[in-house]
Design a protein around this motif. Structure first.
Motif, PDB file in Angstrom:
ATOM      1  N   GLN A 265      57.545  40.881  31.670  1.00 35.41           N
ATOM      2  CA  GLN A 265      56.951  41.121  30.364  1.00 35.41           C
ATOM      3  C   GLN A 265      55.439  41.085  30.510  1.00 35.41           C
ATOM      4  O   GLN A 265      54.868  40.125  31.023  1.00 35.41           O
ATOM      5  CB  GLN A 265      57.407  40.073  29.346  1.00 35.41           C
ATOM      6  N   SER A 266      54.776  42.163  30.090  1.00 34.30           N
ATOM      7  CA  SER A 266      53.315  42.230  30.126  1.00 34.30           C
ATOM      8  C   SER A 266      52.792  42.598  28.746  1.00 34.30           C
ATOM      9  O   SER A 266      53.452  43.327  28.000  1.00 34.30           O
ATOM     10  CB  SER A 266      52.826  43.265  31.150  1.00 34.30           C
ATOM     11  N   ASP A 267      51.601  42.123  28.427  1.00 29.13           N
ATOM     12  CA  ASP A 267      50.991  42.512  27.161  1.00 29.13           C
ATOM     13  C   ASP A 267      49.489  42.695  27.315  1.00 29.13           C
ATOM     14  O   ASP A 267      48.833  41.974  28.060  1.00 29.13           O
ATOM     15  CB  ASP A 267      51.304  41.498  26.060  1.00 29.13           C
ATOM     16  N   PHE A 268      48.991  43.737  26.655  1.00 27.21           N
ATOM     17  CA  PHE A 268      47.558  43.977  26.529  1.00 27.21           C
ATOM     18  C   PHE A 268      47.116  43.446  25.175  1.00 27.21           C
ATOM     19  O   PHE A 268      47.760  43.698  24.158  1.00 27.21           O
ATOM     20  CB  PHE A 268      47.235  45.472  26.600  1.00 27.21           C
ATOM     21  N   LYS A 269      45.999  42.751  25.180  1.00 24.10           N
ATOM     22  CA  LYS A 269      45.495  42.183  23.929  1.00 24.10           C
ATOM     23  C   LYS A 269      44.011  42.501  23.787  1.00 24.10           C
ATOM     24  O   LYS A 269      43.199  42.101  24.615  1.00 24.10           O
ATOM     25  CB  LYS A 269      45.711  40.666  23.917  1.00 24.10           C
ATOM     26  N   VAL A 270      43.681  43.257  22.726  1.00 24.67           N
ATOM     27  CA  VAL A 270      42.282  43.582  22.429  1.00 24.67           C
ATOM     28  C   VAL A 270      41.744  42.622  21.383  1.00 24.67           C
ATOM     29  O   VAL A 270      40.606  42.184  21.430  1.00 24.67           O
ATOM     30  CB  VAL A 270      42.151  45.036  21.942  1.00 24.67           C
TER      31      VAL A 270
ATOM     32  N   ASN B  90      45.044  41.159  16.244  1.00 26.80           N
ATOM     33  CA  ASN B  90      45.880  42.126  15.533  1.00 26.80           C
ATOM     34  C   ASN B  90      46.098  43.412  16.318  1.00 26.80           C
ATOM     35  O   ASN B  90      46.627  44.386  15.781  1.00 26.80           O
ATOM     36  CB  ASN B  90      45.242  42.456  14.176  1.00 26.80           C
ATOM     37  N   ASN B  91      45.689  43.448  17.554  1.00 28.00           N
ATOM     38  CA  ASN B  91      45.819  44.656  18.372  1.00 28.00           C
ATOM     39  C   ASN B  91      46.404  44.272  19.722  1.00 28.00           C
ATOM     40  O   ASN B  91      45.698  43.889  20.645  1.00 28.00           O
ATOM     41  CB  ASN B  91      44.461  45.331  18.546  1.00 28.00           C
ATOM     42  N   LYS B  92      47.726  44.383  19.829  1.00 28.35           N
ATOM     43  CA  LYS B  92      48.422  43.919  21.018  1.00 28.35           C
ATOM     44  C   LYS B  92      49.556  44.870  21.362  1.00 28.35           C
ATOM     45  O   LYS B  92      50.290  45.328  20.492  1.00 28.35           O
ATOM     46  CB  LYS B  92      48.971  42.506  20.770  1.00 28.35           C
TER      47      LYS B  92
ATOM     48  N   THR C 275      42.486  41.646  27.551  1.00 27.99           N
ATOM     49  CA  THR C 275      43.191  40.756  28.476  1.00 27.99           C
ATOM     50  C   THR C 275      44.636  41.227  28.639  1.00 27.99           C
ATOM     51  O   THR C 275      45.202  41.871  27.755  1.00 27.99           O
ATOM     52  CB  THR C 275      43.196  39.299  27.971  1.00 27.99           C
ATOM     53  N   GLU C 276      45.195  40.900  29.778  1.00 27.56           N
ATOM     54  CA  GLU C 276      46.597  41.218  30.049  1.00 27.56           C
ATOM     55  C   GLU C 276      47.293  39.988  30.617  1.00 27.56           C
ATOM     56  O   GLU C 276      46.830  39.398  31.601  1.00 27.56           O
ATOM     57  CB  GLU C 276      46.731  42.370  31.032  1.00 27.56           C
TER      58      GLU C 276
END
Length: 214
Positions: A136-141, A144-146, A103-104
């Motif tokens: 501000q953008s973030d990728f989240k797998v 604990n992986n962001k 997700t982003e």
């Protein structure tokens, strides 16, 4: 010439009899290109869903222009300058393949200086301005992986507003944001090389706004 220039700046931001401030809420649609999700999807399949809409809030301050340097100390109530601070939360982009989901999330913090031609209650007002937007953008797998990244871009905006009453206005704004896709780094996965781009939110966006003037 320098005296006239400084007189304009000082008189424009001097304290006047009129000083207005208020709050607003808005919703709209804007640019959204999650290129990295598209690249991975082309290789591994799966599905990409995008959300181009956003919701936000704003706080603003504006006051009448004074033209003291022309020998006229009266205020021009129809001519205003203002400063606006905003927050915009975009919908979530999602990539799914098998049991994996990425997700982003993206939000923006725009700061805008503007000029406003205000004809009063029951009539249209017009604004034009420019400023800086922090994205501000973030990728989240997983939890604990962001990965996340900030970027500052410029924007210009123009809008119109109908003043229903002394305290309430309804507006429509069009904003252009300069290129906002952020290259984080290049990843190699199973022999494939990927450039990780956070979604590009550049281009035009449009928003409806409801504002309350104190």
């Amino acid at each position: 010439m320098k005296k006239i220039f400084f007189a304009i700046v000082i008189s424009a931001f001097s304290v006047s009899a009129y000083a207005g401030y208020g709050l607003g809420i808005k919703t709209g649609v804007g640019g959204n290109t999650p290129q990295t999700m598209y690249d991975v999807n082309n290789v591994y399949g799966g599905s990409v869903s995008t959300r181009d809409y956003f919701v936000g809030a704003e706080a603003f301050y504006e006051h009448n222009l004074r033209l003291d340097f022309l020998g006229n100390d009266r205020e021009y109530e129809e001519h205003k300058i203002g400063l606006k601070f905003g927050f915009e939360q975009y919908g979530k982009n999602t990539y799914k393949v098998l049991d994996e989901k990425v997700t982003e999330n993206t939000f923006m913090l725009p700061i805008t200086a503007y000029y406003k031609y205000d004809q009063g209650v029951g009539k249209l007002a017009f604004t034009i301005g420019c400023g800086l937007t922090m994205i501000q953008s973030d990728f989240k797998v997983s939890e604990n992986n962001k990965l996340d990244k900030w970027k500052g871009v410029f924007h210009i905006v123009a809008g119109t507003e109908y003043r229903i009453s002394e305290h309430i206005g309804l507006g429509f704004d069009i904003k252009y944001i300069t290129k906002s896709g952020v290259l984080d780094k290049i990843y190699n996965v199973n022999g494939h090389s990927y450039k990780l781009y956070f979604s590009d939110r550049s281009g035009f966006n449009g928003a409806l706004a409801a504002r309350y003037y104190f």
